[in-house]
Design an enzyme around this catalytic site. Structure first.
Site, PDB file in Angstrom:
ATOM      1  CB  SER A 154      -0.861   0.004   1.264  1.00  0.00           C
ATOM      2  OG  SER A 154      -1.449   1.276   1.443  1.00  0.00           O
ATOM      3  CE1 TYR A 170      -4.343  -2.802   5.081  1.00  0.00           C
ATOM      4  CE2 TYR A 170      -4.106  -0.453   4.673  1.00  0.00           C
ATOM      5  CZ  TYR A 170      -4.357  -1.726   4.206  1.00  0.00           C
ATOM      6  OH  TYR A 170      -4.628  -1.925   2.865  1.00  0.00           O
TER       7      TYR A 170
HETATM    8  P1  NAD Z   1     -11.555  -6.395  -0.091  1.00  0.00           P
HETATM    9  O1  NAD Z   1     -11.947  -6.368   1.350  1.00  0.00           O
HETATM   10  O2  NAD Z   1     -12.578  -6.039  -1.115  1.00  0.00           O
HETATM   11  O3  NAD Z   1     -10.957  -7.820  -0.452  1.00  0.00           O
HETATM   12  C1  NAD Z   1     -10.219  -8.583   0.451  1.00  0.00           C
HETATM   13  C2  NAD Z   1     -10.637 -10.025   0.280  1.00  0.00           C
HETATM   14  O4  NAD Z   1      -9.817 -10.818   1.149  1.00  0.00           O
HETATM   15  C3  NAD Z   1     -12.104 -10.285   0.676  1.00  0.00           C
HETATM   16  O5  NAD Z   1     -12.776 -10.950  -0.357  1.00  0.00           O
HETATM   17  C4  NAD Z   1     -11.993 -11.170   1.926  1.00  0.00           C
HETATM   18  O6  NAD Z   1     -13.019 -12.124   2.034  1.00  0.00           O
HETATM   19  C5  NAD Z   1     -10.647 -11.838   1.709  1.00  0.00           C
HETATM   20  N1  NAD Z   1     -10.082 -12.306   2.977  1.00  0.00           N
HETATM   21  C6  NAD Z   1     -10.072 -11.662   4.171  1.00  0.00           C
HETATM   22  N2  NAD Z   1      -9.506 -12.427   5.111  1.00  0.00           N
HETATM   23  C7  NAD Z   1      -9.125 -13.580   4.494  1.00  0.00           C
HETATM   24  C8  NAD Z   1      -8.479 -14.761   4.937  1.00  0.00           C
HETATM   25  N3  NAD Z   1      -8.092 -14.923   6.213  1.00  0.00           N
HETATM   26  N4  NAD Z   1      -8.272 -15.745   4.038  1.00  0.00           N
HETATM   27  C9  NAD Z   1      -8.653 -15.609   2.755  1.00  0.00           C
HETATM   28  N5  NAD Z   1      -9.266 -14.510   2.270  1.00  0.00           N
HETATM   29  C10 NAD Z   1      -9.499 -13.513   3.137  1.00  0.00           C
HETATM   30  O7  NAD Z   1     -10.272  -5.461  -0.206  1.00  0.00           O
HETATM   31  P2  NAD Z   1      -9.633  -4.768  -1.476  1.00  0.00           P
HETATM   32  O8  NAD Z   1      -9.926  -3.328  -1.372  1.00  0.00           O
HETATM   33  O9  NAD Z   1      -9.959  -5.489  -2.727  1.00  0.00           O
HETATM   34  O10 NAD Z   1      -8.094  -4.961  -1.122  1.00  0.00           O
HETATM   35  C11 NAD Z   1      -7.293  -5.995  -1.660  1.00  0.00           C
HETATM   36  C12 NAD Z   1      -5.861  -5.791  -1.174  1.00  0.00           C
HETATM   37  O11 NAD Z   1      -5.410  -4.492  -1.561  1.00  0.00           O
HETATM   38  C13 NAD Z   1      -5.716  -5.851   0.347  1.00  0.00           C
HETATM   39  O12 NAD Z   1      -4.476  -6.429   0.660  1.00  0.00           O
HETATM   40  C14 NAD Z   1      -5.727  -4.397   0.747  1.00  0.00           C
HETATM   41  O13 NAD Z   1      -5.075  -4.211   1.969  1.00  0.00           O
HETATM   42  C15 NAD Z   1      -4.966  -3.797  -0.412  1.00  0.00           C
HETATM   43  N6  NAD Z   1      -5.189  -2.364  -0.627  1.00  0.00           N
HETATM   44  C16 NAD Z   1      -6.438  -1.881  -0.877  1.00  0.00           C
HETATM   45  C17 NAD Z   1      -6.604  -0.520  -1.108  1.00  0.00           C
HETATM   46  C18 NAD Z   1      -7.963   0.076  -1.416  1.00  0.00           C
HETATM   47  O14 NAD Z   1      -8.072   1.298  -1.535  1.00  0.00           O
HETATM   48  N7  NAD Z   1      -9.004  -0.732  -1.575  1.00  0.00           N
HETATM   49  C19 NAD Z   1      -5.502   0.342  -1.069  1.00  0.00           C
HETATM   50  C20 NAD Z   1      -4.245  -0.197  -0.802  1.00  0.00           C
HETATM   51  C21 NAD Z   1      -4.096  -1.554  -0.590  1.00  0.00           C
END
Ligand code: NAD
Length: 276
Positions: free
Chosen positions: A160, A173
């Site tokens: 991130s 985080y």
């Molecule tokens: P999201 O919450 O939509 O997706 C995360 C997925 O991970 C979900 O489907 C959830 O069910 C799954 N998950 C959670 N715990 C789990 C476990 N123990 N085992 C297996 N699956 C599990 O989030 P997102 O926004 O799509 O983010 C995806 C990645 O990108 C994450 O690592 C997040 O930290 C990172 N990220 C997101 C953003 C943003 O703005 N959305 C920004 C920077 C980084």
């Protein structure tokens, strides 16, 4: 690694960002294994890919449970073959690891209801560290075995932009994502002699269903937090999940064979801007 069709395993594939990657990579003919704790979400995406003529399977996996990862690997091997690309997408923050205050001041002591750094819940902090860091390390231990055998492979972690500079309120985080960036470099060096490249994406602020209410009001205008973010983002907008596709393709296809150990910010310039 050439551009032939690959077997790609994506964790967190039922989520917003990784489901977008899964759909885009499947459209190019790659076989996709969608791993998620939320099997319904992963299954919906797999069904949608298969309906459009792609090849996908959904598997229920807890990225913190090695046994469940090994079972998933066996199913991927059985159905498609050896894993060639691993995208470690499962991750996220938790309210229990989030302070209410941006800055500590002594008057916060009087407000018992206020969640400051001092009363952050240990289990919340551990949850966030485990999910993001261990949830990247454990799937790599399991799926990289296929790549070591083939002396070829690609791992893409999801860090991130807060790994470069922490955001307020979310120390666990931010720290866990910094650990992922560090681990990406460590692993890139460790696997450098066996044909496995390891890189990471560092997404900035993406407007998704989860944070839409935090960042925008009912009428679509920005909240205070949304406005602060846009002011600090030189390109002046939030990211769209599609913005991650071309970098992901580039890192796991032709054209990046000499690239390993990098963390690519996809953040509209947020991490480059001092705010002045
Ligand atoms: P999201 O919450 O939509 O997706 C995360 C997925 O991970 C979900 O489907 C959830 O069910 C799954 N998950 C959670 N715990 C789990 C476990 N123990 N085992 C297996 N699956 C599990 O989030 P997102 O926004 O799509 O983010 C995806 C990645 O990108 C994450 O690592 C997040 O930290 C990172 N990220 C997101 C953003 C943003 O703005 N959305 C920004 C920077 C980084």
């Amino acid at each position: 690694m050439n551009n032939k069709m690959k077997i790609i395993v994506i964790t967190g594939a039922g989520g917003i960002l990784c489901s977008t990657l899964a759909e885009a990579l499947a459209k190019e003919g790659h076989q996709i294994a969608l791993l998620d704790l939320n099997i319904e979400a992963a299954q919906d995406i797999a069904d949608s890919i298969n309906k459009k003529g792609g090849k996908a399977i959904a598997l229920k996996v807890n990225v913190l449970d090695k046994e469940s990862l090994i079972l998933a690997k066996n199913k991927v091997n059985e159905k498609f073959g050896a894993c060639q690309v691993l995208i470690n997408g499962a991750g996220g923050n938790h309210p229990a690891a989030t302070t209410d205050d941006l800055f500590y001041d002594t008057s916060s002591n009087q407000k018992e209801e206020l969640k400051t750094f001092f009363n952050l819940d240990m289990s919340g902090i551990k949850f966030v560290f485990d999910l993001n860091f261990m949830g990247t390390l454990l799937p790599t231990q399991v799926f990289a075995e296929d790549m070591v055998d083939a002396k070829d492979g690609n791992i893409i972690n999801i860090s991130s932009m807060n790994s470069f500079q922490p955001l307020t309120k979310i120390p666990a985080y931010s720290g866990a994502k910094a650990a992922i960036s560090n681990f990406t470099q460590w692993l890139a060096v460790y696997f450098s002699k066996v044909g496995i490249r390891v890189n990471a994406l560092a997404p900035g602020f993406f407007l998704t269903e989860q944070n839409r209410r935090l960042l925008t009001k009912e009428d679509g205008s920005l909240t205070d937090r949304g406005e602060t973010i846009i002011k600090r983002t030189p390109l002046g907008k939030f990211g769209n999940p599609d913005d991650l596709i071309s970098t992901t393709r580039w890192l796991c296809e032709d054209g990046s064979e000499f690239i390993t150990g990098i963390v690519v910010p996809i953040d509209g310039g947020f991490s480059a801007f001092s705010g002045v």
